[in-house]
Write a protein that holds these residues in place. Sequence first.
Motif, PDB file in Angstrom:
ATOM      1  N   ILE A 274     -56.199 -83.769  77.832  1.00 56.62           N
ATOM      2  CA  ILE A 274     -56.460 -83.628  76.398  1.00 56.62           C
ATOM      3  C   ILE A 274     -56.476 -84.985  75.700  1.00 56.62           C
ATOM      4  CG2 ILE A 274     -55.538 -82.718  74.236  1.00 56.62           C
ATOM      5  CD1 ILE A 274     -54.564 -80.295  75.863  1.00 56.62           C
ATOM      6  N   ASN A 275     -55.420 -85.776  75.880  1.00 61.32           N
ATOM      7  CA  ASN A 275     -55.350 -87.060  75.175  1.00 61.32           C
ATOM      8  C   ASN A 275     -56.430 -88.036  75.634  1.00 61.32           C
ATOM      9  OD1 ASN A 275     -53.222 -86.368  73.471  1.00 61.32           O
ATOM     10  ND2 ASN A 275     -51.689 -86.911  74.995  1.00 61.32           N
ATOM     11  N   ALA A 276     -56.886 -87.894  76.869  1.00 56.47           N
ATOM     12  CA  ALA A 276     -57.922 -88.789  77.384  1.00 56.47           C
ATOM     13  C   ALA A 276     -59.321 -88.386  76.938  1.00 56.47           C
ATOM     14  CB  ALA A 276     -57.857 -88.828  78.907  1.00 56.47           C
ATOM     15  N   THR A 277     -59.464 -87.220  76.337  1.00 56.59           N
ATOM     16  CA  THR A 277     -60.774 -86.715  75.913  1.00 56.59           C
ATOM     17  C   THR A 277     -60.948 -86.927  74.423  1.00 56.59           C
ATOM     18  OG1 THR A 277     -60.743 -85.025  77.645  1.00 56.59           O
ATOM     19  CG2 THR A 277     -62.270 -84.684  75.822  1.00 56.59           C
TER      20      THR A 277
ATOM     21  N   LEU B 146     -63.692 -80.287  79.430  1.00 53.59           N
ATOM     22  CA  LEU B 146     -63.242 -81.684  79.431  1.00 53.59           C
ATOM     23  C   LEU B 146     -61.718 -81.803  79.433  1.00 53.59           C
ATOM     24  CD1 LEU B 146     -65.848 -83.249  76.987  1.00 53.59           C
ATOM     25  CD2 LEU B 146     -65.790 -83.389  79.481  1.00 53.59           C
ATOM     26  N   PHE B 147     -61.042 -80.940  78.687  1.00 52.36           N
ATOM     27  CA  PHE B 147     -59.578 -80.992  78.678  1.00 52.36           C
ATOM     28  C   PHE B 147     -59.025 -80.704  80.063  1.00 52.36           C
ATOM     29  CE2 PHE B 147     -59.401 -79.652  73.909  1.00 52.36           C
ATOM     30  CZ  PHE B 147     -59.796 -80.915  73.528  1.00 52.36           C
TER      31      PHE B 147
ATOM     32  N   ILE C 154     -63.113 -86.902  70.723  1.00 56.02           N
ATOM     33  CA  ILE C 154     -63.966 -85.991  69.960  1.00 56.02           C
ATOM     34  C   ILE C 154     -65.442 -86.255  70.268  1.00 56.02           C
ATOM     35  CG2 ILE C 154     -64.789 -85.574  67.602  1.00 56.02           C
ATOM     36  CD1 ILE C 154     -62.288 -84.023  68.231  1.00 56.02           C
ATOM     37  N   ALA C 155     -65.817 -87.516  70.369  1.00 55.93           N
ATOM     38  CA  ALA C 155     -67.220 -87.852  70.652  1.00 55.93           C
ATOM     39  C   ALA C 155     -67.657 -87.272  71.991  1.00 55.93           C
ATOM     40  CB  ALA C 155     -67.414 -89.365  70.636  1.00 55.93           C
ATOM     41  N   ALA C 156     -66.773 -87.308  72.982  1.00 54.78           N
ATOM     42  CA  ALA C 156     -67.107 -86.759  74.306  1.00 54.78           C
ATOM     43  C   ALA C 156     -67.300 -85.251  74.236  1.00 54.78           C
ATOM     44  CB  ALA C 156     -66.016 -87.111  75.314  1.00 54.78           C
ATOM     45  N   VAL C 157     -66.464 -84.576  73.466  1.00 56.03           N
ATOM     46  CA  VAL C 157     -66.603 -83.119  73.319  1.00 56.03           C
ATOM     47  C   VAL C 157     -67.921 -82.789  72.633  1.00 56.03           C
ATOM     48  CG1 VAL C 157     -65.641 -81.031  72.260  1.00 56.03           C
ATOM     49  CG2 VAL C 157     -64.108 -82.714  73.300  1.00 56.03           C
ATOM     50  N   ALA C 158     -68.227 -83.493  71.554  1.00 57.44           N
ATOM     51  CA  ALA C 158     -69.482 -83.242  70.830  1.00 57.44           C
ATOM     52  C   ALA C 158     -70.686 -83.493  71.734  1.00 57.44           C
ATOM     53  CB  ALA C 158     -69.553 -84.123  69.583  1.00 57.44           C
ATOM     54  N   GLU C 159     -70.659 -84.594  72.468  1.00 61.32           N
ATOM     55  CA  GLU C 159     -71.773 -84.903  73.364  1.00 61.32           C
ATOM     56  C   GLU C 159     -71.909 -83.845  74.458  1.00 61.32           C
ATOM     57  OE1 GLU C 159     -73.042 -88.312  76.600  1.00 61.32           O
ATOM     58  OE2 GLU C 159     -71.725 -88.885  74.936  1.00 61.32           O
TER      59      GLU C 159
END
Length: 192
Positions: A27-30, A21-22, A32-37
């Motif tokens: 990075i700033n546009a991603t 995702l990064f 935590i919820a998106a990473v977890a999902e």
Amino acid sequence: MPTPRDFSANHQRLIDAASALFFRDGINATGIAAVAEFAGVSKMTLYAHFASKDELIVAFLDKRNERWDAAVQQTLASNESPAAQLLGLFDLHQQWLREGGWRGCPYVNSAAEFPDRTHPVRLAVDRHKRGVKRHLLDLAEAAGLSNPQTLVRRIFMLLEGAFLTGALENDDSVFLIAKDLAAELITAAQSA
């Protein structure tokens, strides 16, 4: 109750998700919820592994650096002389640009998003870049090249410039030009 194996698998899944995702979104546009999902875990699980997004970013950069160091060692083992090893690093950078989907250098991208030089992300970026320079200096000294510090600065600039230009222009042929210039610098340093 999660086992240590589950914990380790989730940890790696989170780093892999963050990496994807990064690279894709920045990075700033991603969030935590998106990473977890993307990793297929809950936010609570993510926070059990990483206390903050900054910590996750640093883990992503450090894990990539571990992979980079292993790839450098493999490249060095496949070339005979230190001078050939120096030039082999251009091929490795070119390969990583292609494998990264032409998204550029994650360290440069991270530095652009975190301009504060004291931020933990910038410190991770600096660790990586110092490591690249250290490999170059070790090889230049092993080859007995004259003025190795200056040579390393020049070769580093060629590597960085080729990586950035290759990403911007979606053209990895710039590595051929940079490698030729590095070969000229090395030849001059051998004869000096």
